[in-house]
Design a protein around this motif. Sequence first.
Motif, PDB file in Angstrom:
ATOM      1  N   LEU A 127      60.234  78.501  71.504  1.00 17.86           N
ATOM      2  CA  LEU A 127      58.885  79.062  71.617  1.00 17.86           C
ATOM      3  C   LEU A 127      58.178  78.527  72.869  1.00 17.86           C
ATOM      4  N   GLU A 128      58.381  77.239  73.118  1.00 13.71           N
ATOM      5  CA  GLU A 128      57.797  76.608  74.318  1.00 13.71           C
ATOM      6  C   GLU A 128      58.268  77.301  75.591  1.00 13.71           C
ATOM      7  N   GLU A 129      59.517  77.732  75.553  1.00 15.26           N
ATOM      8  CA  GLU A 129      60.103  78.367  76.727  1.00 15.26           C
ATOM      9  C   GLU A 129      59.618  79.829  76.850  1.00 15.26           C
ATOM     10  N   LEU A 130      59.556  80.492  75.707  1.00 13.79           N
ATOM     11  CA  LEU A 130      59.212  81.920  75.700  1.00 13.79           C
ATOM     12  C   LEU A 130      57.734  82.189  75.984  1.00 13.79           C
ATOM     13  N   ARG A 131      56.899  81.405  75.338  1.00 15.23           N
ATOM     14  CA  ARG A 131      55.474  81.749  75.285  1.00 15.23           C
ATOM     15  C   ARG A 131      54.799  81.835  76.655  1.00 15.23           C
ATOM     16  N   PRO A 132      54.990  80.847  77.533  1.00 17.93           N
ATOM     17  CA  PRO A 132      54.326  80.970  78.840  1.00 17.93           C
ATOM     18  C   PRO A 132      54.796  82.197  79.619  1.00 17.93           C
ATOM     19  N   ALA A 133      56.092  82.514  79.501  1.00 20.17           N
ATOM     20  CA  ALA A 133      56.628  83.679  80.226  1.00 20.17           C
ATOM     21  C   ALA A 133      55.988  84.962  79.700  1.00 20.17           C
ATOM     22  N   VAL A 134      55.860  85.062  78.381  1.00 17.39           N
ATOM     23  CA  VAL A 134      55.293  86.268  77.777  1.00 17.39           C
ATOM     24  C   VAL A 134      53.792  86.366  78.052  1.00 17.39           C
ATOM     25  N   GLU A 135      53.108  85.269  77.891  1.00 21.10           N
ATOM     26  CA  GLU A 135      51.649  85.278  78.141  1.00 21.10           C
ATOM     27  C   GLU A 135      51.347  85.529  79.613  1.00 21.10           C
ATOM     28  N   GLY A 136      52.304  85.198  80.482  1.00 23.10           N
ATOM     29  CA  GLY A 136      52.098  85.370  81.913  1.00 23.10           C
ATOM     30  C   GLY A 136      52.284  86.800  82.396  1.00 23.10           C
ATOM     31  N   LEU A 137      52.781  87.665  81.542  1.00 19.15           N
ATOM     32  CA  LEU A 137      52.957  89.067  81.941  1.00 19.15           C
ATOM     33  C   LEU A 137      51.586  89.688  82.231  1.00 19.15           C
ATOM     34  N   ALA A 138      51.533  90.480  83.304  1.00 14.54           N
ATOM     35  CA  ALA A 138      50.225  91.022  83.714  1.00 14.54           C
ATOM     36  C   ALA A 138      49.472  91.750  82.585  1.00 14.54           C
ATOM     37  N   PRO A 139      50.106  92.660  81.821  1.00 15.50           N
ATOM     38  CA  PRO A 139      49.337  93.370  80.782  1.00 15.50           C
ATOM     39  C   PRO A 139      48.873  92.463  79.636  1.00 15.50           C
ATOM     40  N   MET A 140      49.464  91.274  79.543  1.00 21.98           N
ATOM     41  CA  MET A 140      49.102  90.383  78.432  1.00 21.98           C
ATOM     42  C   MET A 140      47.900  89.499  78.768  1.00 21.98           C
ATOM     43  N   LYS A 141      47.474  89.614  80.006  1.00 17.96           N
ATOM     44  CA  LYS A 141      46.316  88.836  80.426  1.00 17.96           C
ATOM     45  C   LYS A 141      45.133  89.227  79.545  1.00 17.96           C
ATOM     46  N   ASP A 142      44.396  88.286  79.084  1.00 17.77           N
ATOM     47  CA  ASP A 142      43.267  88.522  78.173  1.00 17.77           C
ATOM     48  C   ASP A 142      43.696  89.165  76.863  1.00 17.77           C
ATOM     49  N   GLY A 143      44.947  89.049  76.545  1.00 16.40           N
ATOM     50  CA  GLY A 143      45.425  89.607  75.278  1.00 16.40           C
ATOM     51  C   GLY A 143      45.270  88.598  74.146  1.00 16.40           C
ATOM     52  N   PHE A 144      45.944  88.916  73.032  1.00 22.04           N
ATOM     53  CA  PHE A 144      45.877  88.055  71.854  1.00 22.04           C
ATOM     54  C   PHE A 144      47.180  87.279  71.752  1.00 22.04           C
ATOM     55  N   SER A 145      47.092  85.981  71.530  1.00 18.03           N
ATOM     56  CA  SER A 145      48.303  85.183  71.371  1.00 18.03           C
ATOM     57  C   SER A 145      48.071  84.134  70.302  1.00 18.03           C
ATOM     58  N   GLN A 146      48.908  84.134  69.310  1.00 14.51           N
ATOM     59  CA  GLN A 146      48.679  83.205  68.199  1.00 14.51           C
ATOM     60  C   GLN A 146      50.003  82.851  67.524  1.00 14.51           C
ATOM     61  N   THR A 147      50.132  81.593  67.131  1.00 10.11           N
ATOM     62  CA  THR A 147      51.304  81.246  66.326  1.00 10.11           C
ATOM     63  C   THR A 147      51.043  81.753  64.908  1.00 10.11           C
ATOM     64  N   LEU A 148      52.093  82.194  64.238  1.00  9.32           N
ATOM     65  CA  LEU A 148      51.895  82.804  62.917  1.00  9.32           C
ATOM     66  C   LEU A 148      51.377  81.800  61.900  1.00  9.32           C
ATOM     67  N   SER A 149      51.709  80.522  62.106  1.00  9.63           N
ATOM     68  CA  SER A 149      51.227  79.525  61.144  1.00  9.63           C
ATOM     69  C   SER A 149      49.712  79.331  61.258  1.00  9.63           C
ATOM     70  N   ASP A 150      49.123  79.802  62.343  1.00 10.93           N
ATOM     71  CA  ASP A 150      47.670  79.688  62.500  1.00 10.93           C
ATOM     72  C   ASP A 150      46.924  80.934  62.027  1.00 10.93           C
ATOM     73  N   LEU A 151      47.645  81.896  61.489  1.00 12.31           N
ATOM     74  CA  LEU A 151      46.990  83.102  60.968  1.00 12.31           C
ATOM     75  C   LEU A 151      46.989  83.067  59.446  1.00 12.31           C
ATOM     76  N   SER A 152      45.928  83.595  58.839  1.00 12.31           N
ATOM     77  CA  SER A 152      45.893  83.649  57.371  1.00 12.31           C
ATOM     78  C   SER A 152      46.818  84.763  56.904  1.00 12.31           C
ATOM     79  N   SER A 153      47.138  84.781  55.611  1.00  9.11           N
ATOM     80  CA  SER A 153      48.058  85.805  55.121  1.00  9.11           C
ATOM     81  C   SER A 153      47.449  87.200  55.261  1.00  9.11           C
ATOM     82  N   VAL A 154      46.129  87.311  55.092  1.00 15.47           N
ATOM     83  CA  VAL A 154      45.492  88.632  55.258  1.00 15.47           C
ATOM     84  C   VAL A 154      45.562  89.069  56.727  1.00 15.47           C
ATOM     85  N   GLN A 155      45.320  88.136  57.632  1.00 18.29           N
ATOM     86  CA  GLN A 155      45.395  88.479  59.062  1.00 18.29           C
ATOM     87  C   GLN A 155      46.802  88.950  59.434  1.00 18.29           C
TER      88      GLN A 155
END
Lengths: 151, 375
Positions: B54-82
């Motif tokens: 995840l450490e390796e993947l996440r910066p590369a994915v978040e760095g993609l131009a369309p992902m700028k200002d997007g949403f990024s969250q680890t699943l353990s930080d989301l509630s079950s309803v979210q």
Amino acid sequence: MKKVCLCESCAQERGVTDPTGFSLADALLGGMPGQKTVVTQTHAPVTAGGGKQCPACGFTLEDLRRVRRFGCSECYKTFNDELTGILRGMHKGSLHVGKVPKGLMEQQVRDQRLEELRARLDQAVAAENYEEAAGLRDEIRQIELHTGISG
Amino acid sequence: MMRFSTLIKYPADWMTGANADNSVVLTSRIRLARNLRDEPFPGWATREQRAATLEELRPAVEGLAPMKDGFSQTLSDLSSVQKQVLVERHLISREHAARGDGSAAVIERRQMYSLMLNEEDHLRMQAIRPGLELREAYEGLSALDDELAQALPYAFDPKLGYLTTCPTNLGTGLRASAMLHLPGLVLSDQIGQVLQAVNKIGLAVRGIYGEGTESLGNLYQISNQSTLGESEDTIIRRLERVISQVAEHERNAREKLLEDDPDMVADKIGRAYGVLRHAWVIDSKEALNHVSLLRLGSDLGFFTNDTMRLADALLMDIQPAHLQLHSGRKLSPEERDAIRAEIIRSRLHSLPPPDIRPTTRNGDNPNTPETSGDA
């Protein structure tokens, strides 16, 4: 194919719960979505308990039979013989004809060219055609120099 | 980075059918499965190995131009309803929602692209667009894939293609699918035949909640099954051709129903409108089936033009987790049925009753009596 009519609750009851539908084929293959197996022994011997084992991740033939999935990309080499049987009937063909990761294409073309030049070099040396051999050697060095390959 | 509440506040174009003819094909979706060469696949990796990936993947994915200002969250930080809301929006899969530690979702702000990190594969990236736009969806996603391929060491074999956890995804790693609304084929009893034909040519047909030829809300998903031995272009071309044909059958069936049995069509649409306008308690299945008829009615001219959008928004908003998010608390199934009915009533409050003499898209009025003044 057996047709079944499932509403949301029935689908959940039967474990068909993926609204994306993408994992249906996986479900049919008897896999266990979300299964988590912890490997404690990596780089294990190639044979363990009489079965094959992936040297990179420790995945065994028994694991493959059980979950119909692989442990890592190296498993594809380890279980190459079994793979042929698994792929039969699953896909339209057995060879990839699609996209190649960007950057890898150039590398593949280059590798192929180097292989060709080295073979010609061997032939030239064997035929004692030293002039041609020198030219080929230069060309090989040139490619290696440009791509940072040593030797 | 974007907050969850902001992400959810604005529906994506593909959810409302904006700028596209989505009367039959609601959405087109492309998914690509990719893995890193030197890391064990997520289902086999240890917790530490998944975290490292995840450490390796996440910066590369978040760095993609369309992902700028997007949403990024680890699943353990989301509630079950979210998590469930993201599933209902097709932004993450159920399997991904079930994963906790070491998994994350990165979603573009317009919700056209979403990338699942450590799902069954290290990376599952998808693009969704309204209407039949598989090719456009693929091209956009493929560009992101190219960019990631420069930054990440993908597991790739020249003979087997992209190496995936499950051999069913091997090769292109491509799953292309479209969600179709087929009430005309269902009402004219042609659906079985059509779906059988689609199955025969090696494509998969599913309802929105899984396998089955009868599905909720007359919604069906058609997708490719084979991923090895054919190029992405060939797979998408074939799928597009088949989907266009099915959509054409559906349009013909709708027109024919209106010609042959206008009373039956008007009755079904009128009843659906009646129930939706006046129900006090309604479960998900019944609601979806009636909203489906509202959609059909809109396409056939029984309602004003924007009713299709209204129906599409309802398809999303009346799902269980969306209802709970709307209410801000956990609801029992009974409470959900009551709140669902309330939301539907309020949304349809100003929708006039169906015009029982609709004008079809080509301007005909098959429901017009031979002689006028009979009312």
